[in-house]
Scaffold this motif. Structure first.
Motif, PDB file in Angstrom:
ATOM      1  N   GLN A   9       0.858  -1.178   0.000  1.00 21.00           N
ATOM      2  CA  GLN A   9       0.000   0.000   0.000  1.00 21.00           C
ATOM      3  C   GLN A   9       0.902   1.239   0.000  1.00 21.00           C
ATOM      4  O   GLN A   9       1.608   1.492   0.975  1.00 21.00           O
ATOM      5  N   PRO A  10       0.913   2.018  -1.109  1.00 27.95           N
ATOM      6  CA  PRO A  10       1.739   3.217  -1.119  1.00 27.95           C
ATOM      7  C   PRO A  10       1.112   4.297  -0.242  1.00 27.95           C
ATOM      8  O   PRO A  10      -0.108   4.423  -0.199  1.00 27.95           O
ATOM      9  N   LYS A  11       1.946   5.084   0.442  1.00 32.36           N
ATOM     10  CA  LYS A  11       1.447   6.180   1.263  1.00 32.36           C
ATOM     11  C   LYS A  11       1.722   7.491   0.534  1.00 32.36           C
ATOM     12  O   LYS A  11       2.581   7.565  -0.348  1.00 32.36           O
ATOM     13  N   THR A  12       0.977   8.534   0.934  1.00 34.86           N
ATOM     14  CA  THR A  12       1.138   9.815   0.238  1.00 34.86           C
ATOM     15  C   THR A  12       2.518  10.425   0.448  1.00 34.86           C
ATOM     16  O   THR A  12       2.973  11.229  -0.357  1.00 34.86           O
ATOM     17  N   ASN A  13       3.206  10.074   1.538  1.00 38.08           N
ATOM     18  CA  ASN A  13       4.524  10.680   1.789  1.00 38.08           C
ATOM     19  C   ASN A  13       5.671   9.959   1.087  1.00 38.08           C
ATOM     20  O   ASN A  13       6.836  10.225   1.361  1.00 38.08           O
ATOM     21  N   THR A  15       6.387   6.723   1.214  1.00 35.79           N
ATOM     22  CA  THR A  15       6.753   5.437   1.785  1.00 35.79           C
ATOM     23  C   THR A  15       5.683   4.406   1.387  1.00 35.79           C
ATOM     24  O   THR A  15       4.676   4.755   0.770  1.00 35.79           O
ATOM     25  N   ALA A  16       5.916   3.161   1.733  1.00 32.13           N
ATOM     26  CA  ALA A  16       4.951   2.120   1.407  1.00 32.13           C
ATOM     27  C   ALA A  16       4.860   1.135   2.560  1.00 32.13           C
ATOM     28  O   ALA A  16       5.818   0.966   3.313  1.00 32.13           O
ATOM     29  N   VAL A  17       3.698   0.530   2.692  1.00 34.40           N
ATOM     30  CA  VAL A  17       3.504  -0.495   3.714  1.00 34.40           C
ATOM     31  C   VAL A  17       3.272  -1.836   3.032  1.00 34.40           C
ATOM     32  O   VAL A  17       2.365  -1.969   2.205  1.00 34.40           O
ATOM     33  N   SER A 185       1.552   2.750  13.517  1.00 35.93           N
ATOM     34  CA  SER A 185       1.532   4.210  13.407  1.00 35.93           C
ATOM     35  C   SER A 185       2.859   4.809  13.865  1.00 35.93           C
ATOM     36  O   SER A 185       3.382   5.746  13.251  1.00 35.93           O
ATOM     37  N   GLU A 188       5.459   4.255  11.244  1.00 32.52           N
ATOM     38  CA  GLU A 188       5.274   5.187  10.123  1.00 32.52           C
ATOM     39  C   GLU A 188       5.849   6.570  10.440  1.00 32.52           C
ATOM     40  O   GLU A 188       6.486   7.195   9.592  1.00 32.52           O
ATOM     41  N   GLU A 189       5.631   7.015  11.675  1.00 31.61           N
ATOM     42  CA  GLU A 189       6.218   8.300  12.086  1.00 31.61           C
ATOM     43  C   GLU A 189       7.736   8.256  12.018  1.00 31.61           C
ATOM     44  O   GLU A 189       8.387   9.180  11.528  1.00 31.61           O
ATOM     45  N   ALA A 192       8.938   8.210   8.425  1.00 29.10           N
ATOM     46  CA  ALA A 192       8.806   9.531   7.799  1.00 29.10           C
ATOM     47  C   ALA A 192       9.949  10.435   8.252  1.00 29.10           C
ATOM     48  O   ALA A 192      10.512  11.207   7.460  1.00 29.10           O
TER      49      ALA A 192
END
Lengths: 255, 244
Positions: A9-13, A15-17, A185, A188-189, A192
Protein backbone atom coordinates in the motif's frame (compact mmCIF):
# COMPACT_ATOMS: atom_id res chain seq x y z
CA UNK A 1 -3.12 -15.38 -6.73
CA UNK A 2 0.01 -15.35 -4.55
CA UNK A 3 -0.03 -11.50 -4.46
CA UNK A 4 -2.88 -11.72 -1.99
CA UNK A 5 -0.32 -13.12 0.42
CA UNK A 6 1.69 -9.98 0.36
CA UNK A 7 0.21 -6.59 -0.54
CA UNK A 8 1.79 -3.17 -0.95
CA UNK A 9 0.00 0.00 0.00
CA UNK A 10 1.74 3.22 -1.12
CA UNK A 11 1.45 6.18 1.26
CA UNK A 12 1.14 9.81 0.24
CA UNK A 13 4.52 10.68 1.79
CA UNK A 14 6.39 8.36 -0.59
CA UNK A 15 6.75 5.44 1.79
CA UNK A 16 4.95 2.12 1.41
CA UNK A 17 3.50 -0.50 3.71
CA UNK A 18 3.97 -4.14 2.81
CA UNK A 19 1.42 -6.29 4.60
CA UNK A 20 1.91 -9.98 5.15
CA UNK A 21 -1.14 -11.79 6.49
CA UNK A 22 -1.16 -13.56 9.81
CA UNK A 23 -2.32 -17.11 10.26
CA UNK A 24 -0.65 -20.45 10.11
CA UNK A 25 -2.09 -21.72 6.86
CA UNK A 26 -0.04 -20.06 4.15
CA UNK A 27 2.70 -22.05 2.48
CA UNK A 28 6.24 -20.79 2.98
CA UNK A 29 7.04 -21.21 -0.71
CA UNK A 30 4.05 -19.20 -1.91
CA UNK A 31 4.73 -16.48 0.59
CA UNK A 32 8.41 -16.26 -0.38
CA UNK A 33 7.49 -16.10 -4.05
CA UNK A 34 5.08 -13.26 -3.38
CA UNK A 35 7.70 -11.49 -1.29
CA UNK A 36 10.27 -11.93 -4.07
CA UNK A 37 7.99 -10.28 -6.63
CA UNK A 38 7.12 -7.40 -4.32
CA UNK A 39 10.76 -6.85 -3.36
CA UNK A 40 11.79 -6.77 -7.02
CA UNK A 41 9.02 -4.28 -7.80
CA UNK A 42 10.03 -2.07 -4.87
CA UNK A 43 13.73 -2.17 -5.82
CA UNK A 44 12.88 -1.05 -9.35
CA UNK A 45 10.60 1.74 -8.14
CA UNK A 46 12.74 4.74 -7.28
CA UNK A 47 9.71 6.67 -6.01
CA UNK A 48 9.40 4.51 -2.89
CA UNK A 49 11.53 6.17 -0.21
CA UNK A 50 10.99 3.77 2.65
CA UNK A 51 9.21 0.59 3.58
CA UNK A 52 7.34 -0.82 6.54
CA UNK A 53 6.59 -4.50 6.76
CA UNK A 54 3.70 -5.47 8.98
CA UNK A 55 1.05 -8.13 9.45
CA UNK A 56 -2.72 -8.17 9.34
CA UNK A 57 -4.78 -8.16 12.50
CA UNK A 58 -2.91 -9.74 15.34
CA UNK A 59 -0.56 -11.92 13.36
CA UNK A 60 2.57 -11.31 11.36
CA UNK A 61 3.17 -14.06 8.88
CA UNK A 62 3.49 -16.66 11.58
CA UNK A 63 3.37 -19.61 9.25
CA UNK A 64 5.71 -22.30 10.53
CA UNK A 65 8.66 -23.50 8.55
CA UNK A 66 7.29 -26.37 6.52
CA UNK A 67 8.76 -29.79 6.28
CA UNK A 68 9.60 -30.92 2.77
CA UNK A 69 9.21 -34.26 1.09
CA UNK A 70 12.85 -34.65 0.08
CA UNK A 71 16.33 -33.35 0.87
CA UNK A 72 16.38 -31.70 -2.54
CA UNK A 73 13.13 -29.85 -1.90
CA UNK A 74 14.25 -28.69 1.53
CA UNK A 75 17.60 -27.48 0.18
CA UNK A 76 15.94 -25.69 -2.70
CA UNK A 77 13.42 -23.97 -0.41
CA UNK A 78 16.13 -22.86 1.99
CA UNK A 79 18.34 -21.54 -0.82
CA UNK A 80 15.40 -19.74 -2.37
CA UNK A 81 14.27 -18.24 0.96
CA UNK A 82 17.78 -17.02 1.72
CA UNK A 83 18.02 -15.34 -1.69
CA UNK A 84 14.65 -13.61 -1.23
CA UNK A 85 15.62 -12.22 2.16
CA UNK A 86 19.06 -11.14 0.91
CA UNK A 87 17.20 -9.15 -1.77
CA UNK A 88 14.94 -7.62 0.87
CA UNK A 89 17.96 -6.72 2.99
CA UNK A 90 19.59 -5.01 0.00
CA UNK A 91 16.51 -3.04 -1.03
CA UNK A 92 18.41 0.22 -0.51
CA UNK A 93 15.66 2.17 1.24
CA UNK A 94 15.04 2.14 4.99
CA UNK A 95 12.88 -0.83 6.01
CA UNK A 96 11.23 -1.21 9.42
CA UNK A 97 9.28 -4.25 10.66
CA UNK A 98 6.27 -3.17 12.75
CA UNK A 99 4.88 -6.00 14.88
CA UNK A 100 1.58 -5.97 16.72
CA UNK A 101 0.94 -9.68 17.33
CA UNK A 102 2.76 -12.98 16.95
CA UNK A 103 5.87 -12.83 14.79
CA UNK A 104 7.22 -16.32 14.50
CA UNK A 105 8.75 -18.79 12.11
CA UNK A 106 9.13 -17.36 8.63
CA UNK A 107 7.60 -14.13 9.96
CA UNK A 108 10.51 -13.64 12.33
CA UNK A 109 12.93 -14.47 9.53
CA UNK A 110 11.42 -11.69 7.41
CA UNK A 111 11.49 -9.24 10.34
CA UNK A 112 15.16 -10.04 10.97
CA UNK A 113 15.99 -9.11 7.37
CA UNK A 114 14.56 -5.60 7.89
CA UNK A 115 16.81 -2.76 9.10
CA UNK A 116 15.25 -3.01 12.55
CA UNK A 117 12.10 -4.13 14.35
CA UNK A 118 9.62 -2.15 16.45
CA UNK A 119 6.66 -3.73 18.26
CA UNK A 120 3.77 -3.12 20.59
CA UNK A 121 3.42 -4.73 24.01
CA UNK A 122 1.09 -7.39 22.57
CA UNK A 123 3.74 -8.73 20.18
CA UNK A 124 5.54 -12.01 20.66
CA UNK A 125 8.52 -13.59 18.92
CA UNK A 126 9.88 -17.05 18.41
CA UNK A 127 10.77 -20.04 16.26
CA UNK A 128 8.21 -22.67 17.32
CA UNK A 129 9.17 -25.02 14.47
CA UNK A 130 11.59 -26.97 16.67
CA UNK A 131 8.68 -28.94 18.17
CA UNK A 132 8.08 -30.39 14.69
CA UNK A 133 11.80 -30.87 14.10
CA UNK A 134 12.26 -27.71 12.03
CA UNK A 135 14.86 -24.96 12.24
CA UNK A 136 15.03 -21.50 10.59
CA UNK A 137 15.97 -21.77 6.92
CA UNK A 138 16.05 -18.25 5.42
CA UNK A 139 19.09 -16.92 7.31
CA UNK A 140 17.18 -16.49 10.55
CA UNK A 141 19.56 -18.47 12.73
CA UNK A 142 22.51 -16.39 11.52
CA UNK A 143 20.79 -13.01 11.74
CA UNK A 144 19.32 -13.80 15.16
CA UNK A 145 22.67 -14.88 16.62
CA UNK A 146 24.38 -11.75 15.32
CA UNK A 147 21.64 -9.52 16.69
CA UNK A 148 21.00 -10.87 20.19
CA UNK A 149 24.08 -13.03 20.82
CA UNK A 150 24.61 -16.73 20.49
CA UNK A 151 23.19 -17.78 23.89
CA UNK A 152 19.92 -15.89 23.50
CA UNK A 153 19.55 -17.21 19.96
CA UNK A 154 20.10 -20.77 21.14
CA UNK A 155 17.55 -20.36 23.90
CA UNK A 156 14.96 -19.01 21.47
CA UNK A 157 15.54 -21.74 18.87
CA UNK A 158 16.00 -24.70 21.28
CA UNK A 159 12.95 -23.88 23.41
CA UNK A 160 10.55 -23.01 20.60
CA UNK A 161 8.80 -20.74 23.12
CA UNK A 162 7.29 -17.42 22.15
CA UNK A 163 9.05 -14.50 23.81
CA UNK A 164 7.13 -11.46 25.06
CA UNK A 165 7.73 -8.04 23.54
CA UNK A 166 9.23 -6.80 26.84
CA UNK A 167 11.76 -9.61 26.80
CA UNK A 168 12.50 -8.99 23.11
CA UNK A 169 13.16 -5.33 23.95
CA UNK A 170 15.43 -6.27 26.85
CA UNK A 171 17.65 -8.51 24.70
CA UNK A 172 17.77 -6.06 21.78
CA UNK A 173 15.67 -8.04 19.31
CA UNK A 174 13.39 -5.01 18.92
CA UNK A 175 14.48 -1.37 19.01
CA UNK A 176 11.27 0.12 20.45
CA UNK A 177 8.39 -1.09 22.61
CA UNK A 178 5.12 0.79 21.99
CA UNK A 179 1.67 0.70 23.64
CA UNK A 180 -0.87 -1.78 22.28
CA UNK A 181 -2.15 -0.94 18.81
CA UNK A 182 0.56 1.66 18.08
CA UNK A 183 3.32 -0.34 16.41
CA UNK A 184 2.34 0.54 12.84
CA UNK A 185 1.53 4.21 13.41
CA UNK A 186 4.70 4.80 15.42
CA UNK A 187 6.79 2.96 12.80
CA UNK A 188 5.27 5.19 10.12
CA UNK A 189 6.22 8.30 12.09
CA UNK A 190 9.75 7.03 12.59
CA UNK A 191 10.11 6.12 8.91
CA UNK A 192 8.81 9.53 7.80
CA UNK A 193 11.43 11.11 10.05
CA UNK A 194 14.19 8.90 8.63
CA UNK A 195 13.05 9.86 5.12
CA UNK A 196 14.01 13.50 5.82
CA UNK A 197 17.66 12.29 5.97
CA UNK A 198 19.91 11.71 2.97
CA UNK A 199 18.73 8.64 1.02
CA UNK A 200 22.20 8.40 -0.49
CA UNK A 201 23.91 8.30 2.92
CA UNK A 202 21.37 5.77 4.18
CA UNK A 203 21.80 3.48 1.17
CA UNK A 204 25.62 3.60 1.24
CA UNK A 205 25.66 3.33 5.04
CA UNK A 206 23.43 0.26 4.97
CA UNK A 207 25.66 -1.43 2.41
CA UNK A 208 28.82 -0.68 4.37
CA UNK A 209 27.34 -1.80 7.70
CA UNK A 210 26.34 -5.13 6.13
CA UNK A 211 29.60 -5.56 4.24
CA UNK A 212 31.76 -4.62 7.23
CA UNK A 213 30.02 -6.62 9.91
CA UNK A 214 31.45 -10.02 9.07
CA UNK A 215 34.97 -9.03 8.07
CA UNK A 216 37.94 -7.91 10.14
CA UNK A 217 38.17 -4.37 11.48
CA UNK A 218 41.07 -3.32 9.28
CA UNK A 219 39.49 -4.40 5.99
CA UNK A 220 36.10 -3.01 7.02
CA UNK A 221 37.68 0.38 7.73
CA UNK A 222 39.32 0.38 4.30
CA UNK A 223 35.93 -0.24 2.68
CA UNK A 224 34.40 2.51 4.78
CA UNK A 225 37.10 5.00 3.74
CA UNK A 226 36.27 4.49 0.07
CA UNK A 227 32.53 4.78 0.70
CA UNK A 228 33.09 7.93 2.78
CA UNK A 229 35.11 9.48 -0.05
CA UNK A 230 32.38 8.51 -2.51
CA UNK A 231 29.85 10.57 -0.50
CA UNK A 232 31.90 13.66 -1.35
CA UNK A 233 30.99 13.44 -5.01
CA UNK A 234 27.26 13.49 -4.19
CA UNK A 235 24.63 16.21 -4.31
CA UNK A 236 23.39 15.14 -0.87
CA UNK A 237 26.74 15.86 0.79
CA UNK A 238 26.94 19.43 -0.55
CA UNK A 239 23.28 20.08 0.19
CA UNK A 240 23.35 18.50 3.66
CA UNK A 241 26.42 20.41 4.80
CA UNK A 242 25.40 23.71 3.20
CA UNK A 243 21.95 23.43 4.83
CA UNK A 244 23.65 22.76 8.19
CA UNK A 245 25.80 25.89 7.76
CA UNK A 246 22.77 27.94 6.62
CA UNK A 247 20.72 26.56 9.56
CA UNK A 248 17.89 25.39 7.25
CA UNK A 249 16.41 21.94 6.59
CA UNK A 250 18.21 20.15 3.73
CA UNK A 251 16.46 19.09 0.54
CA UNK A 252 18.04 15.80 -0.38
CA UNK A 253 17.77 14.18 -3.79
CA UNK A 254 19.38 10.87 -2.97
CA UNK A 255 22.13 11.36 -5.51
CA UNK B 1 56.22 20.90 20.98
CA UNK B 2 53.30 22.31 22.98
CA UNK B 3 49.71 21.30 22.30
CA UNK B 4 47.17 23.84 21.04
CA UNK B 5 44.04 21.71 21.36
CA UNK B 6 44.89 19.40 24.27
CA UNK B 7 45.87 19.48 27.92
CA UNK B 8 47.98 16.61 29.18
CA UNK B 9 48.74 15.69 32.76
CA UNK B 10 49.73 12.66 34.80
CA UNK B 11 48.38 12.09 38.32
CA UNK B 12 48.79 8.86 40.32
CA UNK B 13 49.88 6.76 37.30
CA UNK B 14 46.88 7.92 35.23
CA UNK B 15 47.61 9.95 32.11
CA UNK B 16 44.89 12.47 31.22
CA UNK B 17 44.49 13.60 27.62
CA UNK B 18 41.93 16.38 27.79
CA UNK B 19 40.47 17.86 24.63
CA UNK B 20 40.39 21.62 25.01
CA UNK B 21 39.99 23.24 21.62
CA UNK B 22 39.18 26.60 23.20
CA UNK B 23 35.61 26.72 21.88
CA UNK B 24 32.27 25.27 22.94
CA UNK B 25 32.70 22.07 20.95
CA UNK B 26 35.91 20.11 20.59
CA UNK B 27 35.98 19.70 16.82
CA UNK B 28 38.12 16.92 15.43
CA UNK B 29 40.05 19.14 13.07
CA UNK B 30 43.18 17.91 11.30
CA UNK B 31 45.25 19.74 13.93
CA UNK B 32 43.39 18.11 16.85
CA UNK B 33 43.70 14.63 15.30
CA UNK B 34 47.44 15.12 14.72
CA UNK B 35 47.91 16.33 18.30
CA UNK B 36 45.97 13.34 19.63
CA UNK B 37 48.20 11.00 17.63
CA UNK B 38 51.27 12.71 19.07
CA UNK B 39 49.86 12.59 22.60
CA UNK B 40 49.13 8.86 22.37
CA UNK B 41 52.62 8.16 21.01
CA UNK B 42 54.16 10.09 23.90
CA UNK B 43 51.97 8.48 26.53
CA UNK B 44 52.73 5.01 25.16
CA UNK B 45 56.43 5.64 25.88
CA UNK B 46 55.84 7.24 29.29
CA UNK B 47 56.50 4.60 31.95
CA UNK B 48 54.88 6.74 34.63
CA UNK B 49 51.49 6.26 32.95
CA UNK B 50 49.61 2.97 33.27
CA UNK B 51 46.08 3.99 32.28
CA UNK B 52 44.89 6.76 29.96
CA UNK B 53 41.75 8.85 30.42
CA UNK B 54 40.56 10.66 27.31
CA UNK B 55 37.96 13.36 27.95
CA UNK B 56 36.73 16.87 27.22
CA UNK B 57 36.18 17.48 30.94
CA UNK B 58 35.35 20.03 32.31
CA UNK B 59 34.02 21.41 29.01
CA UNK B 60 30.54 20.98 27.55
CA UNK B 61 31.53 18.51 24.85
CA UNK B 62 33.65 15.37 24.60
CA UNK B 63 34.26 15.72 20.89
CA UNK B 64 32.28 16.42 17.75
CA UNK B 65 33.23 15.63 14.15
CA UNK B 66 35.19 17.76 11.74
CA UNK B 67 34.45 21.36 10.96
CA UNK B 68 31.48 21.28 8.55
CA UNK B 69 32.60 24.63 7.11
CA UNK B 70 35.80 22.92 5.96
CA UNK B 71 34.26 19.57 5.07
CA UNK B 72 31.61 21.04 2.78
CA UNK B 73 34.38 21.84 0.28
CA UNK B 74 36.24 18.50 0.53
CA UNK B 75 36.93 16.70 -2.73
CA UNK B 76 36.55 12.89 -2.62
CA UNK B 77 40.35 12.73 -2.49
CA UNK B 78 40.57 15.08 0.49
CA UNK B 79 37.76 13.16 2.18
CA UNK B 80 39.69 9.91 1.70
CA UNK B 81 42.84 11.35 3.26
CA UNK B 82 40.86 12.81 6.13
CA UNK B 83 39.30 9.39 6.84
CA UNK B 84 42.76 7.83 6.63
CA UNK B 85 44.11 10.30 9.19
CA UNK B 86 41.23 9.67 11.61
CA UNK B 87 41.49 5.92 11.22
CA UNK B 88 45.24 6.05 11.88
CA UNK B 89 44.55 7.83 15.19
CA UNK B 90 42.04 5.17 16.24
CA UNK B 91 44.46 2.39 15.26
CA UNK B 92 47.04 4.06 17.50
CA UNK B 93 44.61 4.25 20.42
CA UNK B 94 43.67 0.59 19.99
CA UNK B 95 47.28 -0.51 19.72
CA UNK B 96 48.28 1.58 22.75
CA UNK B 97 49.44 -0.99 25.31
CA UNK B 98 47.64 0.87 28.14
CA UNK B 99 43.92 0.74 28.85
CA UNK B 100 42.21 3.85 27.48
CA UNK B 101 39.08 5.08 29.25
CA UNK B 102 36.79 7.38 27.30
CA UNK B 103 35.20 9.76 29.82
CA UNK B 104 32.27 11.18 27.86
CA UNK B 105 31.57 14.44 29.63
CA UNK B 106 28.86 15.74 27.30
CA UNK B 107 28.08 16.24 23.62
CA UNK B 108 29.64 13.47 21.53
CA UNK B 109 28.83 13.59 17.82
CA UNK B 110 29.95 11.90 14.62
CA UNK B 111 33.74 11.58 14.66
CA UNK B 112 33.55 12.18 18.41
CA UNK B 113 31.40 9.07 18.71
CA UNK B 114 34.00 7.15 16.70
CA UNK B 115 36.74 8.52 18.95
CA UNK B 116 34.79 7.26 21.97
CA UNK B 117 34.43 3.82 20.35
CA UNK B 118 38.20 3.51 19.96
CA UNK B 119 38.51 3.66 23.76
CA UNK B 120 38.50 0.41 25.74
CA UNK B 121 35.83 1.49 28.24
CA UNK B 122 33.31 4.32 28.04
CA UNK B 123 32.04 6.17 31.11
CA UNK B 124 29.34 8.79 30.57
CA UNK B 125 28.24 11.87 32.45
CA UNK B 126 24.45 11.95 32.89
CA UNK B 127 24.28 14.92 30.50
CA UNK B 128 25.64 12.83 27.59
CA UNK B 129 24.09 13.38 24.17
CA UNK B 130 25.60 11.07 21.58
CA UNK B 131 24.79 10.87 17.87
CA UNK B 132 26.03 9.89 14.46
CA UNK B 133 24.53 12.64 12.28
CA UNK B 134 26.05 11.65 8.92
CA UNK B 135 22.70 10.97 7.21
CA UNK B 136 21.60 14.51 8.13
CA UNK B 137 24.71 15.85 6.43
CA UNK B 138 24.53 13.58 3.39
CA UNK B 139 27.52 11.41 4.33
CA UNK B 140 28.44 8.26 6.24
CA UNK B 141 31.18 8.28 8.85
CA UNK B 142 34.70 7.62 7.61
CA UNK B 143 36.18 7.01 11.07
CA UNK B 144 35.48 3.26 11.51
CA UNK B 145 32.01 3.85 12.97
CA UNK B 146 30.14 1.75 10.40
CA UNK B 147 32.13 -1.29 11.60
CA UNK B 148 32.39 -0.53 15.30
CA UNK B 149 28.93 0.75 16.23
CA UNK B 150 27.09 -2.39 14.97
CA UNK B 151 29.54 -4.56 16.91
CA UNK B 152 29.09 -2.57 20.13
CA UNK B 153 25.31 -1.98 20.15
CA UNK B 154 24.07 -4.57 17.64
CA UNK B 155 23.33 -4.08 13.97
CA UNK B 156 19.72 -2.95 14.36
CA UNK B 157 20.32 -0.33 17.04
CA UNK B 158 23.27 0.94 14.99
CA UNK B 159 21.20 1.22 11.83
CA UNK B 160 18.58 3.28 13.64
CA UNK B 161 21.23 5.61 15.08
CA UNK B 162 22.76 6.10 11.61
CA UNK B 163 19.41 6.49 9.82
CA UNK B 164 17.74 8.92 12.21
CA UNK B 165 20.91 10.92 12.95
CA UNK B 166 19.24 11.82 16.26
CA UNK B 167 21.13 12.07 19.56
CA UNK B 168 20.44 9.56 22.32
CA UNK B 169 20.89 10.29 26.03
CA UNK B 170 23.00 8.55 28.66
CA UNK B 171 20.25 6.15 29.78
CA UNK B 172 19.60 4.95 26.21
CA UNK B 173 23.33 4.67 25.54
CA UNK B 174 23.74 2.54 28.68
CA UNK B 175 20.78 0.33 27.74
CA UNK B 176 22.16 -0.54 24.31
CA UNK B 177 25.73 -0.90 25.59
CA UNK B 178 27.26 2.12 23.88
CA UNK B 179 28.56 3.27 27.29
CA UNK B 180 29.51 1.00 30.17
CA UNK B 181 28.73 3.27 33.14
CA UNK B 182 26.79 6.46 33.76
CA UNK B 183 27.42 8.86 36.64
CA UNK B 184 25.54 11.92 37.84
CA UNK B 185 27.06 15.27 36.87
CA UNK B 186 28.59 15.76 40.33
CA UNK B 187 30.04 12.30 40.69
CA UNK B 188 31.22 11.88 37.11
CA UNK B 189 34.77 13.13 37.42
CA UNK B 190 35.67 11.82 40.91
CA UNK B 191 34.27 8.37 40.01
CA UNK B 192 36.12 8.36 36.68
CA UNK B 193 39.38 9.25 38.43
CA UNK B 194 38.86 6.61 41.13
CA UNK B 195 38.03 3.97 38.51
CA UNK B 196 41.11 4.83 36.42
CA UNK B 197 43.33 4.72 39.52
CA UNK B 198 41.89 1.35 40.52
CA UNK B 199 42.75 -0.09 37.09
CA UNK B 200 46.18 1.58 37.26
CA UNK B 201 46.89 -0.29 40.50
CA UNK B 202 47.07 -3.56 38.55
CA UNK B 203 50.28 -4.90 36.97
CA UNK B 204 50.97 -3.34 33.57
CA UNK B 205 51.98 -6.57 31.83
CA UNK B 206 48.61 -8.14 32.68
CA UNK B 207 46.64 -5.07 31.59
CA UNK B 208 48.46 -4.86 28.24
CA UNK B 209 48.13 -8.54 27.52
CA UNK B 210 44.43 -8.49 28.39
CA UNK B 211 43.84 -5.48 26.11
CA UNK B 212 45.66 -7.13 23.20
CA UNK B 213 43.77 -10.39 23.67
CA UNK B 214 40.35 -8.76 23.95
CA UNK B 215 40.98 -6.71 20.82
CA UNK B 216 42.11 -9.86 19.03
CA UNK B 217 39.04 -11.77 20.24
CA UNK B 218 36.83 -9.77 17.88
CA UNK B 219 38.75 -10.64 14.74
CA UNK B 220 40.04 -14.17 15.28
CA UNK B 221 38.35 -17.53 15.43
CA UNK B 222 38.05 -19.14 18.86
CA UNK B 223 40.89 -21.63 18.44
CA UNK B 224 43.41 -19.04 17.24
CA UNK B 225 42.30 -16.70 20.02
CA UNK B 226 42.85 -19.45 22.57
CA UNK B 227 46.34 -20.10 21.20
CA UNK B 228 47.14 -16.40 21.55
CA UNK B 229 45.77 -16.49 25.08
CA UNK B 230 47.95 -19.46 26.01
CA UNK B 231 51.08 -17.73 24.71
CA UNK B 232 50.21 -14.51 26.50
CA UNK B 233 49.18 -16.18 29.74
CA UNK B 234 52.37 -18.28 29.82
CA UNK B 235 54.48 -15.17 29.35
CA UNK B 236 52.54 -12.81 31.62
CA UNK B 237 51.84 -15.19 34.46
CA UNK B 238 55.50 -16.26 34.56
CA UNK B 239 56.63 -12.64 34.64
CA UNK B 240 54.37 -11.92 37.58
CA UNK B 241 55.93 -14.80 39.49
CA UNK B 242 59.43 -13.42 38.91
CA UNK B 243 58.91 -9.76 39.51
CA UNK B 244 56.27 -9.63 42.17
Amino acid sequence: MPERLCTIQPKTNGTAVLTIPGGRNSSAKNLLEALKRQTAALSANRDVKGLIITGTGSGFCCCPAEGSASFQDAAALSGFGQQVLFSLEKIGTPCIAAIEGECSGLGLEVALACDFIVASRTASFGFPGIAAGLIPFCGGSQRLARLVGKSQAKEIIFSGDLMSAEEAYRIGLINHLYPEGEALSRAEELLAHICTRSPNAIRIGGEIVNAGYDIDLHTACMLERDAFALCFSSFDQREGMQAFLDKRPPLFKGE
Amino acid sequence: MPYKKLRIETVNRVGYILLDAGSRFNKLSITTIRELKRAFTRIEEDDAVKVVVLSGYPGESFAVGADIGQMVHFSPDEAFHFAELGQSLFARIESCSKPVIGALNGITMGGGCDLAMSCDIRIARESLMIAHPGARLGIITGFCGTRKLPHIVGKNAAREIFMTSDPIDAAAALRIGLVDRVHSCDEFWPKTVAYAEQIASHPMTALSAAKRLLNAAEDTDLRTGCLLEREAATHVNTLQGHFR
